[in-house]
Enzyme design. Structure first.
Site, PDB file in Angstrom:
ATOM      1  CG  ASP A   1      20.587 -31.813 -44.184  1.00 54.56           C
ATOM      2  OD1 ASP A   1      19.645 -31.954 -44.980  1.00 54.56           O
ATOM      3  OD2 ASP A   1      21.769 -32.130 -44.460  1.00 54.56           O
TER       4      ASP A   1
ATOM      5  N   GLY B   1      19.378 -31.912 -52.919  1.00 52.26           N
ATOM      6  CA  GLY B   1      20.206 -30.731 -52.676  1.00 52.26           C
ATOM      7  C   GLY B   1      20.041 -30.088 -51.303  1.00 52.26           C
ATOM      8  CE  LYS B   2      17.240 -33.980 -47.487  1.00 54.08           C
ATOM      9  NZ  LYS B   2      17.178 -34.733 -48.751  1.00 54.08           N
ATOM     10  CB  SER B   3      23.623 -32.025 -47.519  1.00 53.47           C
ATOM     11  OG  SER B   3      22.846 -32.969 -46.804  1.00 53.47           O
ATOM     12  CE1 TYR B   4      26.817 -27.629 -54.242  1.00 53.54           C
ATOM     13  CE2 TYR B   4      25.128 -25.920 -54.119  1.00 53.54           C
ATOM     14  CZ  TYR B   4      26.347 -26.372 -54.587  1.00 53.54           C
ATOM     15  OH  TYR B   4      27.101 -25.569 -55.401  1.00 53.54           O
TER      16      TYR B   4
ATOM     17  N   GLY C   1      19.100 -36.638 -52.321  1.00 51.95           N
ATOM     18  CA  GLY C   1      19.749 -36.249 -53.563  1.00 51.95           C
ATOM     19  C   GLY C   1      19.181 -34.982 -54.196  1.00 51.95           C
TER      20      GLY C   1
ATOM     21  N   GLY D   1      15.665 -37.665 -45.977  1.00 54.61           N
ATOM     22  CA  GLY D   1      15.038 -37.689 -47.300  1.00 54.61           C
ATOM     23  C   GLY D   1      13.539 -37.933 -47.177  1.00 54.61           C
TER      24      GLY D   1
END
Ligand code: ADP
Ligand code: MG
Length: 366
Positions: free
Chosen positions: A255, A109-112, A107, A258
Site C-alpha cells: 500500500d 481508495g488504495k487501502s480500501y 484518498g 499517497g
C-alpha cells in the site's frame, strides 16, 4: 522461464463527501478495457487501456455496511478479489512469487482495495482467508504447508516493523542488508508463523493500529508511509525415503504512500524534508518503472536505479524480477482531482510495459 508483463488494474471509487459538497463532476468513464479521463475545463480527453478496469463509482447499495452491486456495473470487493486475488493465490500454490501494489493519491481508495474497512474486506484479507480454506482441507501427511506473515512500513526512508509496538518519539529504523543470492532484506524483521486466518487477521489489525499510532506519535499521517505485507508460503513434500522438496512463494502486498506531490500540500520546513524523503522512495519507484519500461522497449544499457531508495531495494524482485506482479491504480472520480488522476493514469500506463521473469521456486529442502 516465462516473461510476463506487469498487469495493471484501475479502479474508480464513489464521490466522497467533500466532492459531493463541491458538486463535483465525474471525469472518468470506462468502457471495456478503455478508461477515459476528461479535462473539466476544456473537455479534452485522454484514453488508456489496462488489463483490468473496475467501475466502483456508482450503482451500488449498502447492506449492513457492505457495498454490493445493484447491477453488474459496480465492481465490489469480491469482484476485485475474484479477478486479482485469485490469480495471486494460484501463483502462490504453483510456487511463483507474486506482488500487488496499490498506487494513487491520498484518498483515492488504495487501502480500501488492499485492506478494506470493516465488513468491506479488501484483497489482502480475502486472499489470506481463501489460502487457509484450502490449507485446512489438506489431509496429506506427506505435505506440510507453512505460512508466515510480516508487515513493515517505510517512512522517511526508515523501515519500521509494524508487528512491534511503536515507542513514543522513536527514531532510526531497521537496517537493510544484502544477501548474495536472495537480495535485499530487512534485518531483524519479525516474520510470524501463522496457523489460521484468524491469526493473520489479528496481526493485520495490530499492524494497522501500529501504523496509525506511529504516525500520530511523529505528528504525521500514515498517508505518507509505504506499507509492505509479506506472506511467505511454503509447501514441503516428503517422499517415501524421507527426503523432501520445497516449493515456496513470497507474496508482497504494498500500500504505497499517497502519490500527490509535496508541493501541492503546501509543505514547508521539516514537513518538506520529510516529504522529499518519502518522495525519494516514490520517485525512485517511478524512475525504476521508467527504466524497466525503456528496457522492455529494447533500449540498451539501461541502468535500473533500485539502490536509490529503500522501497525499490526491498521490492527489486517484484519489479522486473522473479515475480508475477500487479499494480492497482486507485482513481478519484472528481474533476477537482483531474491533474493528479491523469498523472496516476500515466504512471500506470508506464508500469504495464515492465517485463518480469517469474520462475517456480522449487528446491530440495536443506
Ligand atoms: P487511500 O488509502 O488511497 O488514502 P482510502 O482507501 O482510505 O484511500 O479511501 C478513501 C475513502 O474512500 C474511504 O472512506 C473509503 O471507504 C472510500 N472508498 C475508497 N474506495 C472505495 C470503493 N471502491 N467503494 C466504496 N468506498 C470507497
Ligand atoms: Mg490509505
Amino acid at each position: 522461464m516465462s516473461a510476463d508483463s506487469v498487469k495493471v488494474a484501475v479502479r474508480v471509487r464513489p464521490f466522497n463527501q467533500r466532492e459531493k459538497n463541491a458538486n463535483s463532476k465525474c471525469v472518468i468513464s470506462m468502457s471495456g478495457n478503455a478508461t477515459t479521463i476528461t479535462n473539466p475545463d476544456n473537455g479534452k480527453t485522454h484514453t488508456f487501456a489496462f488489463d483490468y478496469s473496475y467501475w466502483s463509482h456508482d450503482c451500488f447499495k449498502e447492506e449492513n455496511g457492505v457495498f454490493v452491486s445493484t447491477d453488474t456495473k459496480y465492481a465490489d470487493q469480491n469482484i476485485v478479489f475474484n479477478s486479482l486475488g485469485k490469480g495471486v493465490l494460484d501463483n502462490a500454490w504453483q510456487g511463483y512469487n507474486a506482488a500487488l501494489f496499490a498506487y494513487g493519491q491520498t484518498g483515492s481508495g488504495k487501502s480500501y482495495s488492499m485492506i478494506g474497512y470493516g465488513p468491506n474486506r479488501g484483497i489482502v484479507p480475502i486472499t489470506c482467508d481463501e489460502l487457509f480454506k484450502v490449507i485446512d482441507q489438506n489431509t496429506d501427511k506427506n505435505k506440510q504447508l507453512q505460512v508466515s506473515y510480516s508487515m513493515l512500513e517505510i517512512y522517511n526512508e526508515q523501515v519500521r516493523d509494524l508487528l512491534t509496538k511503536p515507542s513514543h518519539g522513536q527514531r532510526g529504523g531497521l537496517k537493510i542488508r544484502q544477501h548474495p543470492q536472495s537480495g535485499f532484506f530487512v534485518e531483524g524483521l519479525k516474520s510470524v508463523p501463522v496457523r489460521c486466518y484468524k491469526e493473520i487477521e489479528r496481526l493485520m489489525d495490530d499492524g494497522t493500529v501500529n501504523r496509525t499510532t506511529a504516525s500520530t506519535n511523529m505528528n504525521a499521517t500514515s498517508s505518507r508511509s509505504h506499507m509492505v505485507i509479506t506472506i511467505k508460503f511454503k509447501q514441503v513434500f516428503l517422499n517415501e525415503f524421507g527426503e523432501s522438496t520445497t516449493k515456496s512463494s513470497e507474496i508482497s502486498l504494498v500500500d504505497l504512500a499517497g502519490s500527490e506531490r509535496a508541493d501541492s500540500t503546501g509543505a514547508t520546513g521539516d514537513r518538506l524534508k520529510e516529504g522529499s524523503a518519502i518522495n525519494q522512495s516514490l520517485s525512485t519507484l517511478g524512475n525504476v518503472i521508467s527504466a524497466l519500461a525503456d528496457k522492455a522497449m529494447g533500449k540498451k544499457k539501461v541502468l535500473v536505479p533500485y539502490r536509490d531508495s529503500v522501497l525499490t531495494k526491498l521490492l527489486q524482485g517484484a519489479l522486473g524480477g522473479n515475480s508475477r506482479t500487479i499494480m492497482i491504480a486507485a482513481l478519484s472520480p472528481a474533476g477537482i482531482n483531474y491533474e493528479e488522476t491523469l498523472s496516476t493514469l500515466r504512471y500506470a500506463d508506464r508500469a504495464k510495459k515492465i517485463q518480469n521473469k517469474a520462475k517456480i521456486n522449487e528446491s530440495p529442502t536443506d
